[in-house]
Design a protein around this motif. Structure first.
Motif, mmCIF file in Angstrom:
data_model
loop_
_atom_site.group_PDB
_atom_site.id
_atom_site.type_symbol
_atom_site.label_atom_id
_atom_site.label_comp_id
_atom_site.label_asym_id
_atom_site.label_seq_id
_atom_site.Cartn_x
_atom_site.Cartn_y
_atom_site.Cartn_z
ATOM 1 N N LYS A 1 41.006 50.493 42.604
ATOM 2 C CA LYS A 1 42.436 50.767 42.390
ATOM 3 C C LYS A 1 43.147 51.140 43.680
ATOM 4 O O LYS A 1 44.327 50.853 43.837
ATOM 5 N N ARG A 2 42.436 51.758 44.616
ATOM 6 C CA ARG A 2 43.060 52.158 45.883
ATOM 7 C C ARG A 2 43.334 50.965 46.795
ATOM 8 O O ARG A 2 44.081 51.074 47.754
ATOM 9 N N SER B 1 47.360 41.870 45.792
ATOM 10 C CA SER B 1 46.042 41.609 46.372
ATOM 11 C C SER B 1 45.138 42.780 46.005
ATOM 12 O O SER B 1 45.576 43.934 45.976
ATOM 13 N N VAL B 2 43.888 42.472 45.701
ATOM 14 C CA VAL B 2 42.941 43.475 45.212
ATOM 15 C C VAL B 2 41.570 43.250 45.833
ATOM 16 O O VAL B 2 41.278 42.173 46.361
ATOM 17 N N THR B 3 40.744 44.265 45.744
ATOM 18 C CA THR B 3 39.347 44.166 46.143
ATOM 19 C C THR B 3 38.492 44.602 44.970
ATOM 20 O O THR B 3 38.801 45.588 44.306
ATOM 21 N N THR B 4 37.424 43.862 44.725
ATOM 22 C CA THR B 4 36.489 44.228 43.667
ATOM 23 C C THR B 4 35.181 44.699 44.284
ATOM 24 O O THR B 4 34.938 44.478 45.473
ATOM 25 N N ARG B 5 34.377 45.323 43.478
ATOM 26 C CA ARG B 5 33.045 45.737 43.906
ATOM 27 C C ARG B 5 32.055 45.276 42.837
ATOM 28 O O ARG B 5 32.316 45.415 41.656
ATOM 29 N N THR B 6 30.951 44.731 43.284
ATOM 30 C CA THR B 6 29.903 44.292 42.373
ATOM 31 C C THR B 6 28.736 45.244 42.483
ATOM 32 O O THR B 6 28.279 45.537 43.587
ATOM 33 N N ALA C 1 35.098 40.619 48.305
ATOM 34 C CA ALA C 1 36.159 39.929 49.033
ATOM 35 C C ALA C 1 37.519 40.284 48.450
ATOM 36 O O ALA C 1 37.649 40.689 47.305
ATOM 37 N N ARG C 2 38.520 40.118 49.263
ATOM 38 C CA ARG C 2 39.896 40.371 48.849
ATOM 39 C C ARG C 2 40.394 39.166 48.065
ATOM 40 O O ARG C 2 40.206 38.018 48.486
ATOM 41 N N ALA D 1 40.026 40.821 36.986
ATOM 42 C CA ALA D 1 40.642 41.547 38.103
ATOM 43 C C ALA D 1 42.155 41.383 38.090
ATOM 44 O O ALA D 1 42.895 42.337 38.309
ATOM 45 N N ALA D 2 42.633 40.169 37.836
ATOM 46 C CA ALA D 2 44.072 39.915 37.819
ATOM 47 C C ALA D 2 44.758 40.700 36.706
ATOM 48 O O ALA D 2 45.803 41.324 36.928
#
Length: 142
Positions: free
Chosen positions: A49-50, A65-70, A86-87, A128-129
């Motif tokens: 979220k940050r 634009s977002v970043t995810t973590r796996t 990745a962004r 994510a979107a």
């Protein structure tokens, strides 16, 4: 006997010291800065979220634009687990209820946001979107 006790004491101190230097698990499951968005097999995807940035705000058109973590199940520990992914950049058209994943090798790709279709490429793109839009604007996209 004293030598054996000293040896045992030194061994315990060294062993406990080594344990204290091992890395702490970097799971974000309980971190309020992350939202669980998707699970596929042994992988769980989180939205940072940050990391969400509003790149365009021109209602009904938005760009985030977002970043995810796996993160992977404990039996599949990978070193990449502690790093964000990745962004991803998304274009939203709220009136027409369309989302596109921007950039990449394949250019802009539409994301099927219908309720029946769950699989996208990359796998976490749809989740994510939708999660990013809800986090930023407080309303569901679809």
């Amino acid at each position: 006997m004293k030598t054996l006790c000293k040896l045992l004491l030194v061994t315990m101190v060294v062993w406990l010291g080594a344990l204290s230097l091992t890395p702490v698990e970097a799971s974000v499951a309980n971190d309020p800065g992350y939202v669980r968005i998707y699970r596929q097999g042994a992988s769980t995807f989180y939205l940072n979220k940050r990391s969400i940035a509003i790149e365009n705000y021109n209602p009904p058109y938005y760009r985030l634009s977002v970043t995810t973590r796996t993160e992977y199940d404990p039996i599949m520990r990978f070193s990449e687990e502690t790093k964000d992914g990745a962004r991803m950049v998304f274009d939203y058209d709220y009136d027409n209820k369309t989302i596109s994943l921007v950039g990449g090798r394949r250019g802009n790709r539409p994301i099927d946001v219908s309720r029946g279709e769950d699989w996208q490429y990359p796998a976490e793109a749809k989740a994510a979107a939708l999660a990013a839009f809800r986090v930023v604007y407080g309303i569901p996209f679809y």
